[in-house]
Design an enzyme around this catalytic site. Structure first.
Site, PDB file in Angstrom:
ATOM      1  NE  ARG A  68      36.515  41.159  40.143  1.00 32.46           N
ATOM      2  CZ  ARG A  68      36.111  42.415  39.699  1.00 32.46           C
ATOM      3  NH1 ARG A  68      36.958  43.198  39.175  1.00 32.46           N
ATOM      4  NH2 ARG A  68      34.835  42.609  39.973  1.00 32.46           N
TER       5      ARG A  68
ATOM      6  NE  ARG B   4      28.978  47.830  33.252  1.00 36.10           N
ATOM      7  CZ  ARG B   4      29.121  47.162  34.370  1.00 36.10           C
ATOM      8  NH1 ARG B   4      28.456  47.055  35.361  1.00 36.10           N
ATOM      9  NH2 ARG B   4      30.522  47.142  34.523  1.00 36.10           N
TER      10      ARG B   4
ATOM     11  CG  ASN C 192      40.820  43.005  38.816  1.00 38.95           C
ATOM     12  OD1 ASN C 192      40.603  42.552  37.565  1.00 38.95           O
ATOM     13  ND2 ASN C 192      40.096  43.722  39.373  1.00 38.95           N
TER      14      ASN C 192
ATOM     15  CD  GLU D  23      35.051  43.715  44.672  1.00 32.49           C
ATOM     16  OE1 GLU D  23      35.106  44.987  44.473  1.00 32.49           O
ATOM     17  OE2 GLU D  23      34.497  43.040  43.720  1.00 32.49           O
TER      18      GLU D  23
END
Ligand code: AMP
Length: 398
Positions: free
Chosen positions: A92, A242, A8, A385
């Site tokens: 990823r 966020r 990743n 993941e």
């Protein structure tokens, strides 16, 4: 035993794991590690294996130097790419646009398509490509597979995927809802039918990926029909830093009235908002401590977070019509029983009955936390993941 190296790559870091694709979601990988501060005068490489952690500080001018050093450290402990049977390298990749709805074996053509998608993910895809190019050069004899964060949502119906903005402009600039965290929503939602003994082809579900980034998805019979993130990962739920969904007019207002530039607003909404922007912290463990200590901003941040989460759950219940399961995953979803209880409080008339005791048990296992007579099953399913990427890469190359 066969393994997959999962990478990743960020702009200044690379996270990596060596994973047995047949492992359970909660098993530790053979190796995990991190290359940090790529391009800075002082970087570091950390490798964890067999319960031990090895960290080395060095200058890492580029991804290649960092990964090569990581592989050397792994080799010193007999777990390097040359020491194990490596069947694939799984990468990823954040944005697959409308091109990729499945993982792909990376060749020069796939690389150039990922490059074409840079305008849609200017911060992420270039870093992902750096990692791909570096790893292909270091490990040319192993198949490399790209697994896209957006892929699971590529089949969403147009009514959910398109925004009501001018069609010509939208088309020209590829503006639509792409969704993110797709690998996690797919990984988790595929486990649910087995856990509640339903046919996967007849299971409607809502998956709530609540980590530092957060998103939810409505999944009908194995296919995503809606999700909360959009063209970018800024949309939807309130997150650690966020803002999630806000009136887009706020951006014009900040530009006109506060004189803020576009990058300043981008930074404000992505990094200085969400729970942190209201409470000053984004870790839910600290947030709860502050609430218990009487901090009113922390309480407010939590209430806004829960309010927004409930809005999405409600809208997905209507979109799905019948809901068989609601599943919590990721750092907050797997660990925070208050969030789970408050997200679903008072919804008994909709067939949602949380079992308080089951909800409060701490466990790393996938589990049902609703009462036996709850029409909608509520679950906690740990996401992983890296394992999901390893499984997808294995499926594609074998
Ligand atoms: P993730 O992005 O999935 O790694 O989730 C990271 C977030 O999970 C952290 O920022 C915390 O807010 C949250 N988290 C992790 N552990 C716990 C815990 N034991 N209780 C509540 N929240 C947690």
């Amino acid at each position: 035993m066969s393994y997959v190296l999962v990478l990743n790559s960020g702009s200044s870091s690379v996270k990596f794991q060596v994973v047995d694709p047949t492992a359970a979601a909660t098993d530790a990988p053979l190796v995990s590690g991190l290359v940090e501060q790529v391009g800075e005068p002082k970087g570091s490489v950390t490798v964890k294996t067999g319960g031990e952690k090895f960290t080395e500080e060095l200058e890492i001018p580029n991804h290649s130097v960092g990964l090569n050093r990581a592989f050397e450290i792994m080799h010193e402990h007999k777990v390097g790419p040359q020491d194990v049977e490596l069947i694939a390298v799984g990468h990823r990749v954040v944005h697959g646009g409308q091109i990729f709805s499945e993982p792909v074996v990376i060749d020069d053509n796939a690389e150039s398509k990922i490059e074409d998608l840079i305008p849609l993910a200017p911060l992420h895809n270039p870093a992902n490509l750096d990692g791909i190019r570096t790893a292909r050069a270091i490990l040319p004899d192993v198949p490399h597979v790209a697994v896209f964060d957006t892929a699971f949502f590529n089949t969403m119906p147009q009514a959910a995927a398109l925004y009501a903005i001018n069609s010509e402009v939208a088309k020209e600039h590829n503006i639509r809802r792409y969704g993110f965290h797709g690998t996690s929503h797919e990984f988790v939602s595929q486990q649910v039918p087995g856990l509640i003994e339903r046919d996967p082809a007849e299971t409607n579900q809502i998956t709530l990926h609540l980590g530092n980034g957060a998103s939810c998805a409505a999944v009908a019979n194995g296919k995503a029909i809606d999700t909360s993130m959009g063209l970018t990962p800024l949309a939807g739920l309130v997150m650690g830093t966020r803002c999630g969904d806000v009136d887009p007019g706020i951006i014009f207002h900040l530009a006109r009235q506060a004189g803020m530039g576009i990058d300043e607003i981008d930074n404000l909404l992505n990094k200085q908002s969400g729970v942190k922007g209201i409470a000053g912290v984004n870790d839910f463990r600290v947030l709860h401590e502050k609430i218990q200590g009487g901090d009113s901003q922390a309480k407010l941040a939590y209430e806004i977070y829960i309010h927004q989460l409930r809005r999405f759950i409600g809208s997905y219940m209507i979109a799905l019509g019948r809901v068989d399961a609601i599943t919590f995953t990721a750092g907050v979803g797997e660990n925070d029983d208050d969030v789970r209880a408050d997200a679903l409080a008072g919804l008994e008339m909709y067939g949602i009955k949380l079992d308080k005791e089951k909800n409060s048990v701490r466990s790393s296992e996938a589990r049902v936390i609703s009462t036996p007579d709850s029409a909608v099953k509520v679950l906690v399913v740990p996401t992983n993941e890296e394992l999901a990427i390893a499984q997808k890469a294995t499926e594609l190359v074998s």
